[in-house]
Write an enzyme that holds these catalytic residues in place. Structure first.
Site, PDB file in Angstrom:
ATOM      1  N   ASP A 130      -3.121 -26.639  35.349  1.00  0.00           N
ATOM      2  CA  ASP A 130      -4.143 -27.073  36.313  1.00  0.00           C
ATOM      3  C   ASP A 130      -3.594 -27.803  37.536  1.00  0.00           C
ATOM      4  OD1 ASP A 130      -5.922 -26.123  34.551  1.00  0.00           O
ATOM      5  OD2 ASP A 130      -6.636 -28.055  33.814  1.00  0.00           O
TER       6      ASP A 130
ATOM      7  N   HIS B 156      -7.825 -17.141  29.472  1.00  0.00           N
ATOM      8  CA  HIS B 156      -6.461 -17.436  29.040  1.00  0.00           C
ATOM      9  C   HIS B 156      -5.390 -16.565  29.662  1.00  0.00           C
ATOM     10  CE1 HIS B 156      -8.585 -19.992  26.297  1.00  0.00           C
ATOM     11  NE2 HIS B 156      -7.435 -20.600  26.093  1.00  0.00           N
TER      12      HIS B 156
ATOM     13  N   ARG C 221      27.886  -3.111  33.885  1.00  0.00           N
ATOM     14  CA  ARG C 221      27.057  -2.304  34.787  1.00  0.00           C
ATOM     15  C   ARG C 221      26.795  -3.111  36.049  1.00  0.00           C
ATOM     16  NH1 ARG C 221      28.346   0.726  31.566  1.00  0.00           N
ATOM     17  NH2 ARG C 221      27.145   2.219  30.325  1.00  0.00           N
TER      18      ARG C 221
END
Ligand code: ADP
Length: 747
Positions: free
Chosen positions: A160, A293, A652
Site C-alpha cells: 500500500d 490479490h 552462452r
C-alpha cells in the site's frame, strides 16, 4: 594509539510477517548474505511471529545457498502468518524463550505497521520476559543473564505504500506494475466497445496505489480515501466529466476506486456504487473489475528487487553498528538513499493518517501524506479533464515547441501527454516537432490538441519521432527562422544526450541568433540514465524491468545443465543498467566501463566462477555493459569462459539489444514523466516572463526537482565518456559484489 573494542559477534534472525509483499525475498536474501559476510550467525524464522512462538524447526540456521534462487520470486519463501498468540504476553514469553535458546539477539522484521509494532513490544518487554523465564526455571540463570538485550530493525513490507519514514515500501512498485498491466489491458477492451470500467484497487487508508495507478494509466476518474469528493452529488460531477470525455473522443472510460474510498461524510464509496451511478445516469454498459490479490502477486519488479536488497543489506549494517538493545530503527529509502529513523515514530505517524481519515479530517490526512502526494493529485485533476479550462480573455499565450532527441525511451509519450495537457489547461499551445532536430530544421511542426494525446500515458516508443541528430552550424539559421515564423516562445526537449548538446548549442549561439533568446528546458529521457543533473532519467526503469524479465527467462532456460550466461546490456559507457540489472538479478559479476576490465579481473572472476560450480552451483550469470571494454567484448568473454570452463560448465551469451528500448513504460517512468512535465511547463511559463530567460536541464537530485543552467553541462559531464561525473549509484557496487558470491568468510 587507540584500541578498538571488538563488538561481540551477533546472532541475527530475519522474518517476514503480516501481508506478503513482492520483494520480501530480496530483503531476506540480502540480510542472510550480508550477515554471513560480516561473520554473524544468521537464522530465518518461518511463518512470521507464529514460527517464533512455535520454535523448533521454524527457527532455522541459514547459509548462503538457502537464500539462493529466490530473488525473482513473488511472495515470501520463508512464509508469513498472522499470529494471535504473539499478541499475548504468554506468546511473546514463549517466543523469547525460543530466541534465547537459539542465541538470537537481533531481529530484522519485514512487515507492515502491525508487525513492526509487535516487534517493538517484544524489544521493550525483553528484560522482563527473560527475567520471568529465568525465575520460573524455563531458562537457567546463567544463560538468561548472558544473553544480550534484543535489537530490532524493521523493513516495511506493504504494497500500500502507507508507511512513514520511507518513500516506498517493499512491494508497492510491483503492485503498481500489476495495476498498470491490468488497467492497460482493460483500456483496450473498453476502447473497442466504448465501454466504461470501474476498477477497484487496494488501499484501505491510503490512496497511493489508486492515485499513482490513475496517473500511470490515464484513467478518467479516481476516488481515494484521503481526498473525498468535495460535494454531495459527486456522482453528477463524475458523470458529467466522463460524458464530456466521450464527446471529446475518448473511447475508453476508466474509474479507479481505492478500496477505502469514501464520501465527505465518511460513507464508503464502493465500486458497485460507482457502477450503478454511471449506469443509471449515463445509460452506459458499465463493468466492474476488482483487482484484489493479483496486486500482491507475481514476480517482483526491478525496483522492488534492488531496493529490498539495498535496505536488507543496510539493516544488517545497522544491527552490527548500533549498541545492543537500543531504540528500534526503521530502514527505508528516500530518493535512492538509505534512511534510518526511529521505528515507532514512523509507526505513530502512519497510524495518524488512518485516524485522521476515520475522523473525517481529510485536509489533515492529505497534508500528512506530504507535498508530493498533493501535487500529484493536483496534476491528475488537470490531466483527466475532458477539455482544458477556457483561455482567459487577454491572456498571453505561449507557444512551446516540444521536441524529442536521442534514442527512444519508454515514457516519452507519457511526458508529451502530460506536457500538452498541463500547458493547454493554462491557455498555452504546444507545437509538436516531428523527428527531433531534423524536423525543427525542416519546420515540421504540428499543433497538439487535448485529445490528440489520448491513450499516450501507457504507450511505448515516441509518437513524435526521435533521433540523435544535433543540428549543425548551418542548420541553426533554419531553426531560428522557424522559431520566428511559428512564434515559438519556449522549447521543451524531452530526450537524451544529443538533445542536451543541441540545447547547449542553441544557448551558446544566442548572440548570433536572437531567436534563441527564449526559455529552453531539457527533460531527461534515456534508458541509459547517463544524463547530467538528474539521478534518474525517464525510461531507465522500464529498461531495467525489461532486463530483469529477460534474465529471468534466460536463467530458467538453463535448468538442466551447469551453465554460465554472459548477458550484455545497453548503457554505452554508463554502467547504470548493468549494475542495477546485476543487483536485481543476482549476477555474480558486473562489468562496467567506469570500473574498467582487466585480464587479471577476468582471470579472478573465472576462477571464482569455476570454484562455484565445483561447489555445486548450477547456474552462473555475468552482466556486461555494452561498452565496458572495447577489446574484451561479449563474444571474447564468452570464448574465454567457454574455453576455461572446460567440463565444469558451458557458456552462452545473450546480447539483449533493442528490447531494452522498447515496451510500454513502467509505472515508475510514467509517474516520473508526469512529474517532470508539470515542473517543465511551469518553468517555461515562468521564464517566458523574464527579460533574460534561462536555458536549463531539469532533474531529481536528492528527492527534489532541480534545474541547472545548460552552461554547466561541460562541468557536470564527463564529455569524453558521455556520462555524468557524479554517479550516485556507484555506491551500490560493493553491495552487488558482496551479495553475489560468498567471500572467504561467507557461506
Ligand atoms: P501487518 O504487519 O501487515 O500490518 P498485522 O497488523 O496483521 O499485519 O500484523 C501481523 C502480526 O504482527 C500479527 O498477527 C501479530 O502477530 C503481530 N502484531 C501486530 N500488532 C501487534 C501488537 N500491537 N502487539 C503484538 N503483536 C502484534
Amino acid at each position: 594509539m587507540t584500541t578498538e573494542i571488538e563488538q561481540p559477534a551477533r546472532t541475527i534472525a530475519v522474518l517476514t510477517s503480516g501481508g506478503d509483499a513482492p520483494g520480501m525475498n530480496a530483503a531476506v536474501r540480502a540480510v542472510v548474505r550480508t550477515a554471513l559476510e560480516r561473520s554473524a550467525r544468521v537464522f530465518t524464522i518461518r511463518e512470521g511471529f507464529e514460527g517464533m512462538v512455535e520454535g523448533g524447526d521454524r527457527i532455522q540456521a541459514a547459509n548462503w545457498d538457502l537464500v539462493g534462487g529466490i530473488l525473482h520470486m513473488g511472495g515470501t519463501a520463508i512464509g508469513t502468518a498472522r499470529s494471535d498468540r504473539f499478541r499475548t504476553r504468554e506468546g511473546r514469553l514463549q517466543a523469547a524463550e525460543n530466541l534465547v535458546r537459539a542465541g538470537i539477539d537481533s531481529l530484522v522484521v519485514v512487515g507492515g505497521d502491525g508487525s513492526l509494532t509487535g516487534a517493538d513490544m517484544l524489544r521493550r518487554e525483553w528484560s522482563s520476559l527473560v527475567e520471568e523465564l529465568a525465575s520460573s526455571g524455563r531458562l537457567d540463570e546463567a544463560t538468561a543473564h548472558r544473553h544480550p538485550p534484543l535489537s530490532i530493525v524493521g523493513l516495511v513490507g506493504s504494497i500500500d505504500n502507507d508507511m512513514f519514514g520511507t518513500d516506498t515500501t517493499i512491494g508497492t512498485d510491483t503492485a503498481l506494475h500489476r495495476i498498470t498491466e491490468a488497467v492497460d489491458a482493460i483500456a483496450s477492451t473498453a476502447a473497442s466497445h466504448q465501454r466504461t470500467f470501474v476498477v477497484e484497487v487496494m488501499g484501505r487508508h491510503c490512496g497511493y496505489l489508486a492515485l499513482m495507478g490513475a496517473i500511470a494509466t490515464g484513467a478518467s476518474w479516481v476516488l481515494i480515501p484521503e481526498s473525498p469528493p468535495d460535494v454531495d452529488d459527486w456522482e453528477a460531477t463524475m458523470c458529467a466529466r466522463l460524458k464530456a470525455g466521450r464527446e471529446g473522443g475518448r473511447r475508453d472510460s476508466i474509474v479507479i476506486v481505492a478500496e477505502g474510498a469514501r464520501d465527505r461524510h465518511g460513507q464508503p464509496i464502493t465500486a458497485e456504487h460507482v457502477r450503478k451511478a454511471l449506469h443509471e445516469r449515463l445509460g452506459e454498459d458499465v463493468r466492474v473489475t476488482i483487482l484484489g490479490h493479483v496486486q500482491r502477486g507475481g514476480a517482483p519488479s526491478a525496483f522492488d528487487r534492488y531496493m529490498s536488497t539495498v535496505i536488507g543489506h543496510a539493516a544488517v549494517e545497522e544491527l552490527l553498528s548500533a549498541p545492543p538493545g537500543g531504540e528500534a530503527q526503521l530502514i527505508g529509502m528516500k530518493d535512492n538513499r538509505v534512511t534510518r529513523q526511529p521505528l515507532m515514530e514512523c509507526v505513530e505517524q502512519t497510524q495518524k493518517v488512518a485516524a485522521l481519515v476515520n475522523a473525517g479530517d481529510f485536509a489533515g490526512a492529505l497534508a500528512q501524506r506530504g507535498a508530493r502526494f498533493e501535487s500529484n493529485l493536483r496534476t491528475l485533476r488537470t490531466i483527466v479533464r475532458a477539455l482544458p479550462h477556457p483561455v482567459k480573455p487577454g491572456q498571453k499565450r505561449l507557444n512551446i515547441a516540444l521536441i524529442h532527441s536521442g534514442g527512444p525511451a519508454p515514457g516519452m509519450n507519457t511526458a508529451v501527454r502530460a506536457s500538452v495537457r498541463l500547458a493547454l489547461d493554462q491557455g498555452h499551445r504546444i507545437l509538436g516537432v516531428r523527428n527531433g532536430f531534423r524536423g525543427f530544421v525542416d519546420g515540421d511542426f504540428r499543433e497538439m490538441a487535448w485529445m490528440s494525446v489520448n491513450g499516450w500515458a501507457s504507450r511505448g516508443g515516441a509518437e513524435l519521432g526521435t533521433n540523435r541528430r544535433v543540428p549543425g552550424d548551418r542548420e541553426l539559421y533554419s531553426i531560428a527562422r522557424h522559431i520566428e515564423s511559428e512564434g515559438v516562445g519556449a522549447i521543451l526537449m524531452v530526450g537524451g544526450w544529443s538533445g542536451y548538446q543541441a540545447i547547449h548549442k542553441l544557448r551558446a549561439e544566442r548572440e548570433r541568433f536572437p531567436a534563441f533568446d527564449i526559455p529552453m528546458i531539457c527533460m531527461p529521457a534515456s534508458i541509459n540514465n547517463n544524463l547530467p543533473g538528474s539521478e534518474i532519467s525517464i525510461g531507465s526503469d522500464s529498461a531495467l524491468n525489461s532486463i530483469v524479465q529477460a534474465v529471468d527467462k534466460i536463467k530458467q532456460s538453463a535448468v538442466a545443465s551447469n551453465r554460465c550466461f554472459v548477458v550484455e546490456v545497453m548503457g554505452r559507457r554508463c554502467g547504470y543498467l548493468a549494475l542495477l540489472g546485476g543487483l536485481a538479478t543476482g549476477a555474480e559479476r558486473v562489468y562496467i566501463h567506469e570500473e574498467g576490465v582487466t585480464l587479471a579481473d577476468l582471470q579472478r572472476d573465472l576462477e571464482a566462477m569455476a570454484e562455484g560450480f565445483r561447489q555445486g552451483k548450477r547456474l552462473g550469470l555475468v552482466v556486461r555493459a555494452e561498452e565496458a571494454n572495447p577489446l574484451y567484448t561479449t563474444p571474447f568473454m564468452y570464448a574465454l569462459f567457454e574455453q576455461e570452463g572446460g567440463d565444469l560448465f558451458d557458456v552462452r551469451q545473450a546480447i539483449l539489444g533493442h528490447l531494452q528500448q522498447g515496451g510500454d513504460p513502467s509505472p515508475f517512468d510514467r509517474i516520473l514523466a508526469t512529474r517532470f512535465a508539470d515542473e517543465c511547463v511551469r518553468f517555461l511559463v515562468r521564464e517566458a516572463e523574464s527579460s533574460a530567460p534561462d536555458a536549463v536541464f531539469i532533474g531529481v537530485q536528492e528527492g527534489k526537482v532541480a534545474v541547472t543552467a545548460i552552461e554547466d553541462l561541460p562541468r557536470q559531464m564527463d564529455m569524453k565518456n558521455e556520462r555524468p561525473r557524479d554517479q550516485w549509484w556507484r555506491a551500490l557496487a560493493p553491495i552487488a559484489r558482496l551479495l553475489a558470491q560468498p567471500g572467504p568468510s561467507g557461506g
